[in-house]
Design a protein around this motif. Structure first.
Motif, PDB file in Angstrom:
ATOM      1  N   GLY A  38     -11.424 -12.009  -3.219  1.00 24.80           N
ATOM      2  CA  GLY A  38     -10.714 -13.320  -3.701  1.00 24.80           C
ATOM      3  C   GLY A  38      -9.373 -12.900  -3.999  1.00 24.80           C
ATOM      4  O   GLY A  38      -8.714 -14.131  -5.043  1.00 24.80           O
ATOM      5  N   LEU A  39      -9.349 -11.968  -4.114  1.00 21.65           N
ATOM      6  CA  LEU A  39      -7.976 -11.229  -4.531  1.00 21.65           C
ATOM      7  C   LEU A  39      -6.792 -11.838  -3.991  1.00 21.65           C
ATOM      8  O   LEU A  39      -6.226 -11.780  -2.503  1.00 21.65           O
ATOM      9  N   THR A  40      -5.333 -11.474  -4.550  1.00 22.93           N
ATOM     10  CA  THR A  40      -4.048 -12.408  -4.251  1.00 22.93           C
ATOM     11  C   THR A  40      -3.338 -11.328  -3.436  1.00 22.93           C
ATOM     12  O   THR A  40      -3.897 -10.190  -4.097  1.00 22.93           O
ATOM     13  N   ASN A  41      -1.972 -11.005  -2.892  1.00 25.03           N
ATOM     14  CA  ASN A  41      -1.433 -10.415  -2.352  1.00 25.03           C
ATOM     15  C   ASN A  41      -1.312  -9.179  -3.543  1.00 25.03           C
ATOM     16  O   ASN A  41      -0.844  -8.018  -3.501  1.00 25.03           O
ATOM     17  N   GLN A  42      -0.760  -9.714  -4.513  1.00 27.36           N
ATOM     18  CA  GLN A  42      -0.293  -9.355  -5.937  1.00 27.36           C
ATOM     19  C   GLN A  42      -1.240  -7.755  -6.456  1.00 27.36           C
ATOM     20  O   GLN A  42      -1.086  -7.532  -6.692  1.00 27.36           O
ATOM     21  N   GLN A  43      -2.227  -8.799  -6.921  1.00 26.34           N
ATOM     22  CA  GLN A  43      -3.656  -7.752  -7.343  1.00 26.34           C
ATOM     23  C   GLN A  43      -3.854  -6.605  -6.216  1.00 26.34           C
ATOM     24  O   GLN A  43      -4.089  -5.975  -6.473  1.00 26.34           O
ATOM     25  N   ILE A  44      -3.889  -7.273  -4.685  1.00 24.06           N
ATOM     26  CA  ILE A  44      -4.142  -6.265  -3.840  1.00 24.06           C
ATOM     27  C   ILE A  44      -3.224  -4.987  -4.160  1.00 24.06           C
ATOM     28  O   ILE A  44      -3.348  -3.732  -4.207  1.00 24.06           O
ATOM     29  N   SER A  45      -1.437  -5.431  -4.458  1.00 28.67           N
ATOM     30  CA  SER A  45      -1.096  -4.559  -4.540  1.00 28.67           C
ATOM     31  C   SER A  45      -0.784  -3.925  -6.123  1.00 28.67           C
ATOM     32  O   SER A  45      -1.516  -2.353  -5.882  1.00 28.67           O
ATOM     33  N   ASP A  46      -1.192  -4.584  -6.805  1.00 30.09           N
ATOM     34  CA  ASP A  46      -1.390  -3.700  -7.975  1.00 30.09           C
ATOM     35  C   ASP A  46      -3.093  -2.535  -7.566  1.00 30.09           C
ATOM     36  O   ASP A  46      -2.974  -1.661  -8.002  1.00 30.09           O
ATOM     37  N   ARG A  47      -4.255  -2.997  -7.669  1.00 32.33           N
ATOM     38  CA  ARG A  47      -5.532  -2.266  -6.639  1.00 32.33           C
ATOM     39  C   ARG A  47      -4.963  -1.427  -5.891  1.00 32.33           C
ATOM     40  O   ARG A  47      -5.447   0.370  -6.771  1.00 32.33           O
ATOM     41  N   LEU A  48      -4.285  -1.154  -4.940  1.00 29.36           N
ATOM     42  CA  LEU A  48      -4.184  -0.142  -4.220  1.00 29.36           C
ATOM     43  C   LEU A  48      -2.677   1.219  -4.085  1.00 29.36           C
ATOM     44  O   LEU A  48      -2.367   1.751  -3.758  1.00 29.36           O
ATOM     45  N   GLY A  49      -1.954   0.150  -5.267  1.00 31.64           N
ATOM     46  CA  GLY A  49      -0.621   1.169  -5.475  1.00 31.64           C
ATOM     47  C   GLY A  49       0.502   1.052  -4.545  1.00 31.64           C
ATOM     48  O   GLY A  49       1.151   1.924  -4.675  1.00 31.64           O
ATOM     49  N   LEU A  50       0.741  -0.356  -3.804  1.00 35.03           N
ATOM     50  CA  LEU A  50       1.559  -0.339  -2.962  1.00 35.03           C
ATOM     51  C   LEU A  50       2.458  -1.850  -3.329  1.00 35.03           C
ATOM     52  O   LEU A  50       2.017  -2.415  -4.441  1.00 35.03           O
ATOM     53  N   THR A  51       3.234  -1.421  -2.455  1.00 36.83           N
ATOM     54  CA  THR A  51       4.086  -2.240  -3.021  1.00 36.83           C
ATOM     55  C   THR A  51       4.105  -4.221  -2.674  1.00 36.83           C
ATOM     56  O   THR A  51       3.290  -4.000  -1.320  1.00 36.83           O
ATOM     57  N   ALA A  52       4.500  -5.250  -3.143  1.00 33.52           N
ATOM     58  CA  ALA A  52       3.801  -6.634  -2.517  1.00 33.52           C
ATOM     59  C   ALA A  52       4.361  -6.569  -0.398  1.00 33.52           C
ATOM     60  O   ALA A  52       3.346  -7.018  -0.639  1.00 33.52           O
TER      61      ALA A  52
END
Length: 211
Positions: A159-173
């Protein structure tokens, strides 16, 4: 540190799984050789993920225990040969959240266990493609998802958003957006809801046809 309970009747496979999980450096591991020992171990520690041999003697007894109220929330994945599982008709048994190949590399195994603990299904891509009502004989395997793409798919399923995935994995949006687009293309879905269903081993086409 996350905990994993391995229940397998073959000693060398038990040892291999224990070593692979230990190599990841992210888990404490309890290994058991029988159903009775496995049930007792899990009753003593509910916050665990279970990896059990799909050919384990008395497997039905084990899965029955995990359907009881006390242990119902414990995630369980079967360990074995994907080719054997594909030859078995029907879905995974009730109470089972996924299937893992015995020869999984340590990093892939660790990722799969984290995915299982997060509440998402863990299945080889071949089995997921079969779950969306395609004839296995007609499947020419698509380019397999990379480890990072599998991580993104699992997080979509959580259920994570792209921004949350970005924060979790340390990747850019922008990088996450590209991964999401690639995942959609490889698994044959058009939107986030379908991808989330796919991550949980549910056929989006079946959900749509029943609505």
């Amino acid at each position: 540190m996350a905990h994993v309970t391995v229940i397998h009747h073959h000693p060398w496979i038990r040892r291999g799984l224990e070593e692979a999980l230990a190599e990841a450096g992210e888990f404490s591991v309890t290994v058991c050789s029988t159903v009775e020992a496995g049930i007792a171990a899990v009753r003593g520690r509910h916050r665990t993920s279970v990896l059990a041999a799909h050919e384990l003697p008395s497997l039905d007894q084990l899965l029955s225990a995990f359907r009881e109220a006390e242990l119902r929330g414990v995630p369980v994945a079967l360990i074995g040969d994907p080719a054997d599982m594909l030859q078995r008709p029907g879905p995974l048994p009730p109470g089972v959240s996924g299937f893992l190949p015995e020869g999984a590399e340590p990093r892939a195994l660790a990722h799969a266990v984290h995915t299982l603990a997060a509440g998402a299904a863990v299945l080889p891509l071949t089995m997921l493609w079969c779950s969306v009502a395609r004839d296995p004989k007609e499947i020419s395997l698509p380019t397999l998802l990379t480890l990072r793409e599998r991580e993104v798919l699992a997080l979509i399923g959580s259920g994570l958003t792209n921004q949350q995935i970005s924060d979790r994995l340390g990747l850019t949006a922008a990088t996450v957006k590209a991964y999401v687009s690639d995942v959609y293309c490889k698994i044959g879905v058009d939107n986030r809801v379908q991808a989330a269903l796919f991550a949980h081993g549910i056929s989006p086409s079946r959900v749509l046809s029943s609505s």
